[in-house]
Design an enzyme around this catalytic site. Sequence first.
Site, PDB file in Angstrom:
ATOM      1  N   LYS A 181       0.862  -1.195   0.000  1.00  0.00           N
ATOM      2  CA  LYS A 181       0.000   0.000   0.000  1.00  0.00           C
ATOM      3  C   LYS A 181       0.890   1.235   0.000  1.00  0.00           C
ATOM      4  O   LYS A 181       1.412   1.652   1.029  1.00  0.00           O
ATOM      5  CB  LYS A 181      -0.916   0.020   1.227  1.00  0.00           C
ATOM      6  CG  LYS A 181      -2.061   0.997   1.027  1.00  0.00           C
ATOM      7  CD  LYS A 181      -2.402   1.841   2.227  1.00  0.00           C
ATOM      8  CE  LYS A 181      -1.534   3.002   2.496  1.00  0.00           C
ATOM      9  NZ  LYS A 181      -1.516   4.093   1.504  1.00  0.00           N
ATOM     10  N   GLU A 257       9.520   1.850  10.625  1.00  0.00           N
ATOM     11  CA  GLU A 257      10.541   2.868  10.305  1.00  0.00           C
ATOM     12  C   GLU A 257       9.823   4.207  10.383  1.00  0.00           C
ATOM     13  O   GLU A 257       9.039   4.553   9.492  1.00  0.00           O
ATOM     14  CB  GLU A 257      11.101   2.634   8.894  1.00  0.00           C
ATOM     15  CG  GLU A 257      11.888   1.343   8.723  1.00  0.00           C
ATOM     16  CD  GLU A 257      13.237   1.358   9.421  1.00  0.00           C
ATOM     17  OE1 GLU A 257      13.668   2.437   9.868  1.00  0.00           O
ATOM     18  OE2 GLU A 257      13.848   0.289   9.528  1.00  0.00           O
ATOM     19  N   CYS A 291      13.605  11.139   6.292  1.00  0.00           N
ATOM     20  CA  CYS A 291      13.623  10.845   7.727  1.00  0.00           C
ATOM     21  C   CYS A 291      15.035  11.008   8.268  1.00  0.00           C
ATOM     22  O   CYS A 291      15.234  11.243   9.446  1.00  0.00           O
ATOM     23  CB  CYS A 291      13.111   9.437   7.968  1.00  0.00           C
ATOM     24  SG  CYS A 291      13.997   8.226   6.990  1.00  0.00           S
ATOM     25  N   GLU A 387      10.223  17.763  13.293  1.00  0.00           N
ATOM     26  CA  GLU A 387      10.808  17.229  12.059  1.00  0.00           C
ATOM     27  C   GLU A 387      10.402  18.184  10.926  1.00  0.00           C
ATOM     28  O   GLU A 387       9.222  18.227  10.545  1.00  0.00           O
ATOM     29  CB  GLU A 387      10.280  15.813  11.806  1.00  0.00           C
ATOM     30  CG  GLU A 387      10.937  15.129  10.624  1.00  0.00           C
ATOM     31  CD  GLU A 387      10.400  13.710  10.371  1.00  0.00           C
ATOM     32  OE1 GLU A 387       9.239  13.432  10.713  1.00  0.00           O
ATOM     33  OE2 GLU A 387      11.164  12.897   9.808  1.00  0.00           O
TER      34      GLU A 387
HETATM   35  P1  NAD Z   1       2.402   9.157   6.941  1.00  0.00           P
HETATM   36  O1  NAD Z   1       2.572   8.453   8.241  1.00  0.00           O
HETATM   37  O2  NAD Z   1       1.386  10.224   6.843  1.00  0.00           O
HETATM   38  O3  NAD Z   1       2.037   8.100   5.794  1.00  0.00           O
HETATM   39  C1  NAD Z   1       2.810   6.945   5.583  1.00  0.00           C
HETATM   40  C2  NAD Z   1       1.915   5.868   4.978  1.00  0.00           C
HETATM   41  O4  NAD Z   1       0.899   5.531   5.916  1.00  0.00           O
HETATM   42  C3  NAD Z   1       1.208   6.292   3.701  1.00  0.00           C
HETATM   43  O5  NAD Z   1       1.123   5.177   2.841  1.00  0.00           O
HETATM   44  C4  NAD Z   1      -0.162   6.696   4.195  1.00  0.00           C
HETATM   45  O6  NAD Z   1      -1.160   6.568   3.212  1.00  0.00           O
HETATM   46  C5  NAD Z   1      -0.371   5.680   5.304  1.00  0.00           C
HETATM   47  N1  NAD Z   1      -1.326   6.103   6.319  1.00  0.00           N
HETATM   48  C6  NAD Z   1      -1.674   7.362   6.678  1.00  0.00           C
HETATM   49  N2  NAD Z   1      -2.600   7.318   7.662  1.00  0.00           N
HETATM   50  C7  NAD Z   1      -2.835   6.022   7.923  1.00  0.00           C
HETATM   51  C8  NAD Z   1      -3.660   5.333   8.839  1.00  0.00           C
HETATM   52  N3  NAD Z   1      -4.450   5.980   9.694  1.00  0.00           N
HETATM   53  N4  NAD Z   1      -3.637   3.990   8.849  1.00  0.00           N
HETATM   54  C9  NAD Z   1      -2.839   3.319   8.016  1.00  0.00           C
HETATM   55  N5  NAD Z   1      -2.019   3.900   7.123  1.00  0.00           N
HETATM   56  C10 NAD Z   1      -2.009   5.240   7.078  1.00  0.00           C
HETATM   57  O7  NAD Z   1       3.858   9.657   6.530  1.00  0.00           O
HETATM   58  P2  NAD Z   1       4.275  10.488   5.226  1.00  0.00           P
HETATM   59  O8  NAD Z   1       3.851  11.892   5.425  1.00  0.00           O
HETATM   60  O9  NAD Z   1       3.856   9.775   3.991  1.00  0.00           O
HETATM   61  O10 NAD Z   1       5.862  10.362   5.302  1.00  0.00           O
HETATM   62  C11 NAD Z   1       6.642  11.195   6.086  1.00  0.00           C
HETATM   63  C12 NAD Z   1       7.038  10.506   7.380  1.00  0.00           C
HETATM   64  O11 NAD Z   1       7.657   9.255   7.111  1.00  0.00           O
HETATM   65  C13 NAD Z   1       8.075  11.315   8.145  1.00  0.00           C
HETATM   66  O12 NAD Z   1       7.762  11.336   9.509  1.00  0.00           O
HETATM   67  C14 NAD Z   1       9.367  10.551   7.907  1.00  0.00           C
HETATM   68  O13 NAD Z   1      10.353  10.726   8.894  1.00  0.00           O
HETATM   69  C15 NAD Z   1       8.877   9.143   7.839  1.00  0.00           C
HETATM   70  N6  NAD Z   1       9.845   8.292   7.141  1.00  0.00           N
HETATM   71  C16 NAD Z   1      10.591   7.416   7.871  1.00  0.00           C
HETATM   72  C17 NAD Z   1      11.537   6.639   7.234  1.00  0.00           C
HETATM   73  C18 NAD Z   1      12.378   5.668   8.020  1.00  0.00           C
HETATM   74  O14 NAD Z   1      12.956   4.782   7.404  1.00  0.00           O
HETATM   75  N7  NAD Z   1      12.456   5.768   9.332  1.00  0.00           N
HETATM   76  C19 NAD Z   1      11.718   6.734   5.863  1.00  0.00           C
HETATM   77  C20 NAD Z   1      10.950   7.642   5.145  1.00  0.00           C
HETATM   78  C21 NAD Z   1      10.001   8.417   5.803  1.00  0.00           C
END
Ligand code: NAD
Length: 482
Positions: A181, A257, A291, A387
């Site tokens: 997803k 992650e 991240c 962040e």
């Molecule tokens: P997000 O948490 O909003 O979304 C991530 C994923 O989760 C997307 O596919 C989104 O559709 C899904 N999602 C959103 N709400 C959901 C819910 N209620 N239930 C299930 N799935 C849901 O994050 P983002 O804005 O897409 O990405 C940015 C974040 O990701 C930042 O905090 C960044 O640090 C983190 N990130 C971490 C890593 C790592 O390896 N640690 C790598 C890349 C990004």
Amino acid sequence: MTTAIEPTTVFRDLYIDGAWRPGSSGERFPVLDPADGSTVAEFAVATPEDCDAAVAAAAAALPAWSATAPRVRSEILRRAWEILTAEADVLAELMVRENGKSWADAKAEAGYATEFFRWFAEEAVRIPGDWRLSPAGDKRIVVTHRPIGVSLLITPWNFPAAMATRKLAPALAAGCTTVLKPARETPLTAAYLVDALERAGVPKGVVNLVTPVPTGPAVARMLAAEPVRKLSFTGSTEVGRELLKVCADRVVNPSMELGGNAPLIVLPGADLDQAVEGAFLAKMRNGGSACTSANRFYVHDSVHDAFVERMTARLRATKVGPGLDRGNELGALVSVGERDKVARLVDTAKAEGATIEVGGAASEHGAFYSPTLLTGVAHGSTINATEIFGPVTAVVRFTDVDDAVAQANDSEFGLIAYVFGEERAAMQVATRLDAGMVAVNRGVVSDPAAPFGGTKQSGLGREGAGEGILEFLETQYIAVTA
Ligand code: NAD
């Protein structure tokens, strides 16, 4: 420049049980180009029934895939690496179109993402085990690893290819079947990867792709489905926390992650050419939407002014504009909403006493924000504790190294930290930092052969390296009478 691909030729549908098809409601959502707000494609909405079908397909494919010889799984992954290596420009262009990143960032990600298939092709045939006599001599202790089962893989928009391959490759190498997803902002890259896996010979049902809108209830429903045994999630800590609660209901195995708030420390005696080059990479790679992005700059008083002067000059010289123009070093943020979030953070920093040395401007059109450097930032101020996820360098001045280490560790996050300084001093500081990864005198750490992951609220588990495949395996102990 010439266009390598017409996005309309890329799949815009769901992939379930080996077939591309629209969602059962027929609805679609727009995928936008952040550089100009135009619609790149209309992607299929997955209904709850489509998600059920994806889980059912993955469950049906599991027995055969987990029994497939490791060498066969390995060769399929290797073919995926070959296909995507040959098509790196196509993959990069798709990412530029739907994510907004610069061409250089997109090409770098295409290479990094593809490499996970080669790395885990090699790991698929080296799954560890053990065989030994018990201390009492009464039995043989046989330890094997079994694929954990149907795995739900959820990825963010900032690295649309690498975050997906970092999960797909180890899951498939381990013998798991998957439902991917991707983020709503970047489904085209995910569809392209799935298409490449299909061309590489992945059997039907082993990889499925769904894009439900809204996301939360559909993901909860999939996690409640009996065949799903694993959640591998990359995204924000906020959503990760919620998903851990959902996993608790059926004790689904989670890998997380999550967010970061990386400190970058410049020690007295640091080589400033190296520090500025490393800081620029650590901050500006992916436009700061990483991240791993350096977020909190702690710079020693003795080098502060020189560092700020050089970094400011580097940022002033940075070319900003659409990623498809390959001369631009910094592309767009993923959306106008993200641009405005960054602008608000900078405004707040100013109100809290910071000075803008360069940048601080949001574009009128498109989701661009100028490379920015702030001085006079206080530890614990809003921008320091948040962040940023944008091209903003927020500098805190320090005089005592112990204080800098304490401040660096004073965060609920622990993904990565950066240290610049004379090597011995930098290594000593590195060992005192509470972070899953530390970069010493360099701006990038990511490598498929290295364990990626964080401490504290930055996550659970590791991706890449030998550890990455273990996240998709269960240990089984068999006792045999000696
Ligand atoms: P997000 O948490 O909003 O979304 C991530 C994923 O989760 C997307 O596919 C989104 O559709 C899904 N999602 C959103 N709400 C959901 C819910 N209620 N239930 C299930 N799935 C849901 O994050 P983002 O804005 O897409 O990405 C940015 C974040 O990701 C930042 O905090 C960044 O640090 C983190 N990130 C971490 C890593 C790592 O390896 N640690 C790598 C890349 C990004």
